[in-house]
Design an enzyme around this catalytic site. Structure first.
Site, mmCIF file in Angstrom:
data_model
loop_
_atom_site.group_PDB
_atom_site.id
_atom_site.type_symbol
_atom_site.label_atom_id
_atom_site.label_comp_id
_atom_site.label_asym_id
_atom_site.label_seq_id
_atom_site.Cartn_x
_atom_site.Cartn_y
_atom_site.Cartn_z
ATOM 1 N N THR A 338 21.158 31.771 78.444
ATOM 2 C CA THR A 338 20.038 31.332 77.613
ATOM 3 C C THR A 338 18.880 32.325 77.644
ATOM 4 O O THR A 338 18.869 33.261 78.432
ATOM 5 C CB THR A 338 19.542 29.951 78.098
ATOM 6 O OG1 THR A 338 19.427 29.989 79.522
ATOM 7 C CG2 THR A 338 20.507 28.870 77.716
ATOM 8 N N ASP A 339 17.883 32.058 76.788
ATOM 9 C CA ASP A 339 16.716 32.946 76.702
ATOM 10 C C ASP A 339 15.572 32.431 77.561
ATOM 11 O O ASP A 339 14.406 32.628 77.237
ATOM 12 C CB ASP A 339 16.225 33.033 75.255
ATOM 13 C CG ASP A 339 17.336 33.367 74.298
ATOM 14 O OD1 ASP A 339 18.027 34.356 74.546
ATOM 15 O OD2 ASP A 339 17.514 32.637 73.304
ATOM 16 N N SER A 364 10.204 31.866 79.479
ATOM 17 C CA SER A 364 10.726 31.901 78.126
ATOM 18 C C SER A 364 10.756 33.367 77.741
ATOM 19 O O SER A 364 9.726 34.014 77.708
ATOM 20 C CB SER A 364 9.807 31.124 77.200
ATOM 21 O OG SER A 364 10.216 31.322 75.876
ATOM 22 N N ARG A 365 11.971 33.901 77.526
ATOM 23 C CA ARG A 365 12.064 35.350 77.372
ATOM 24 C C ARG A 365 11.722 35.838 75.977
ATOM 25 O O ARG A 365 11.432 36.999 75.793
ATOM 26 C CB ARG A 365 13.474 35.821 77.756
ATOM 27 C CG ARG A 365 13.761 35.546 79.212
ATOM 28 C CD ARG A 365 14.953 36.271 79.755
ATOM 29 N NE ARG A 365 15.265 35.713 81.063
ATOM 30 C CZ ARG A 365 16.178 34.780 81.279
ATOM 31 N NH1 ARG A 365 16.920 34.344 80.274
ATOM 32 N NH2 ARG A 365 16.377 34.301 82.480
ATOM 33 N N VAL A 366 11.794 34.974 74.971
ATOM 34 C CA VAL A 366 11.500 35.466 73.618
ATOM 35 C C VAL A 366 10.418 34.674 72.909
ATOM 36 O O VAL A 366 9.823 35.151 71.957
ATOM 37 C CB VAL A 366 12.772 35.472 72.733
ATOM 38 C CG1 VAL A 366 13.783 36.455 73.260
ATOM 39 C CG2 VAL A 366 13.369 34.098 72.604
#
Ligand SMILES: Nc1ncnc2c1ncn2[C@@H]1O[C@H](COP(=O)(O)OP(=O)(O)OP(=O)(O)O)[C@@H](O)[C@H]1O
Ligand SMILES: [Mg+2]
Length: 503
Positions: A338-339, A364-366
């Site tokens: 997941t992101d 939250s990477r994006v």
């Protein structure tokens, strides 16, 4: 043991009678074993992996293990009246579920059949439950926010449309509540929601559906339900079926939110199937391909390129942990697919910090790139404030004299924690979120006693709605902060009128 000649001859006669039936071993097989939702069949020489098969009792199955002598099949639905010796036919298709607008507002099982007693679903469109994820060229990066209406998420771990964000936590830490609130908050946001309930008690699902109805959220939501009393194959296919329903909207340029509540139970169902199919067990007795189980599912959620219509599917997979252990097999797998992840902690939950989001371990990477400007500005320092508060908090417990800077940090931290609390089903518009966080990060709450903060919040929203809607409107329309002098002035006015409760 004696062999009766008449029995044998009867059998031979029987076989001869069927001779005209054009019995074709390539297309039709014979069940040689059945039990626990699993069947084995001889014949079916041409069968393809994952092909849909039809039993003579009308039940369907999916071909799983293709071996030299037989085929391992998972049975969907009833299997108690399938017998050894029954026929099983190829269908030449892979399994499909009904899709389209007619599904919205309905509660269906993983085969797409209604279970809400509201009658037949009239749609002639179907989609295969397994399909290829969009490739690199078919995607674009996440650039639009998906507002959850939950302050702690929208500020600290923002989610963008087309993102996959894992929600992970022990049992009873408010996971389902988070999903329902996020769905409720999509009202009027032009997002179609799909809630896939896997292995949850029927009563829990019933409550969730009631809650969604009460808030008018069933108008844009499909619920896919695979109850704990259903055979394991139904739990296993449920998320794929939900995704297929979502893809229909995504590939037509719409935005979709899909929630898998939860994938731990799906993985357990898959483990059960795999063991019954006699696949070799690996770590925690899961089969070797359990990573692929979730990666091929979650890769289908994406933000599509403009050429493909620009639709999106945001996925919120849920994982249940044991005693907060996020390093177990399934959690680590899904974290890596997941992101980002939102980690819910039982200690926080029981201490009354709800939603119980552990800001330090959640990322939250994006999503950050999809936050509106105003939110980015107010949330920038929030994470640091929180982190340094947690650090100082343990010091402060020794009760030694603290210098003023430390005192100030502690007091800001306490208020930050308080502001990030949010009651059930009280989601906020993004402008209200920005407003309270602006007030917090610019010191307007420093003089407010912590027990008064929740009341402060509510009164603040009312006050701005009736006196300064023009400022809120700027956030709504431009996504940026309004003139800061005006905003500060307005907050000052509000603070002057706010009455601090006496002890
Ligand atoms: N923000 C909140 N404020 C107050 N109560 C909450 C909040 N979030 C959840 N709860 C309550 O906590 C209880 C557990 O929540 P929920 O069912 O969402 O947890 P869960 O993690 O999904 O549990 P399970 O492991 O059973 O699936 C529910 O009774 C719910 O009403
Ligand atoms: Mg739950």
């Amino acid at each position: 043991m004696s062999i009766k000649a008449e029995e044998i001859s009867a059998l031979i006669k029987q076989q001869l009678e069927k001779y005209d039936d054009k019995l074709n071993v390539d297309e039709v097989g014979t069940v040689t074993y059945v039990g626990d939702g699993i069947a084995r069949a001889h014949g079916l020489n041409n069968v393809l992996s994952s092909e849909l098969l039809e039993f003579s009792n009308g039940s369907y199955g999916i071909a799983q293990n293709l071996e030299a002598n037989d085929v391992g099949i998972i049975i969907l639905g009833k299997f108690d009246d399938i017998r050894e010796g029954d026929q099983v036919k190829r269908t030449g298709r892979i399994m499909e579920v009904p899709v389209g607008d007619a599904m919205i507002g309905r509660v269906v099982n993983p085969l797409g059949q209604p279970v809400d007693g509201l009658g037949e679903i009239k749609t002639d469109k179907t989609r295969p439950i397994e399909s290829k994820a969009p490739g690199v060229m078919d995607r674009q990066s996440v650039n639009q926010p998906l507002q959850t209406g939950i302050k702690a998420i929208d500020a600290l771990v923002p989610i963008g449309r087309g993102q996959r964000e894992l929600i992970i936590g022990d049992r009873k830490t408010g996971k389902t509540a988070l999903a329902l609130d996020t769905i409720i908050n999509q009202k009027g946001q032009d997002v179609i929601c799909i809630y896939v309930a896997i292995g949850q008690k029927e009563s829990t699902v019933k409550n969730s559906v009631e809650t969604l109805k009460r808030y008018g959220a069933m108008d844009y939501t499909i619920v896919v339900e695979a109850g704990p009393s259903e055979p394991a194959p139904m739990l296993y296919i449920a998320p794929y079926a939900g995704t297929a329903m979502g893809e229909e909207f995504m590939y037509n340029g719409k935005d979709v939110l899909i929630v898998f509540d939860d994938l731990s139970k799906q993985a357990v169902a898959y483990r059960e199937i795999s063991l019954l199919l006699r696949r070799p067990p690996g770590r925690e007795a899961y089969p070797g391909d359990v990573f692929y189980l979730h990666s091929r599912l979650l890769e289908r959620s994406a933000k599509l390129s403009d050429k493909l219509g620009g639709g999106s599917m945001t996925a919120l997979p849920f994982i249940q942990t044991q005693a907060g252990d996020i390093s177990a097999y399934i959690p680590t797998n899904v974290i890596s697919i997941t992101d980002g992840q939102i980690f819910l902690e039982a200690d926080l939950f029981f201490a009354g910090t709800r939603p119980a989001i552990n800001a330090g371990e959640s990322v939250s990477r994006v999503g950050g790139s999809a936050q509106i400007k105003a939110m980015k500005k107010v949330a920038g320092t929030l994470r640091m404030d929180l982190a340094s508060y947690r650090e100082l908090e343990s010091f402060a417990q020794f009760g030694s004299d603290l210098d003023q800077a430390t005192q100030a940090k502690l007091s800001r931290g306490r208020r930050t924690v308080e502001v990030l609390k949010q009651p059930l089903h009280k989601t906020l518009s993004v402008e209200d979120e920005v407003l309270i966080l602006y007030a917090l990060t610019h010191g307007f709450l420093d003089s407010i006693p912590v027990p008064d903060i929740q009341r402060y919040e509510l009164e603040l929203y009312d006050y701005f709605a009736s006196n300064y809607d023009d400022l809120l409107d700027v956030i709504r329309k431009t996504g940026d902060l309004p003139d800061e002098d005006k905003l500060k002035e307005a907050l000052k006015n509000f603070n002057e009128g706010f009455s601090i409760s006496k002890k």
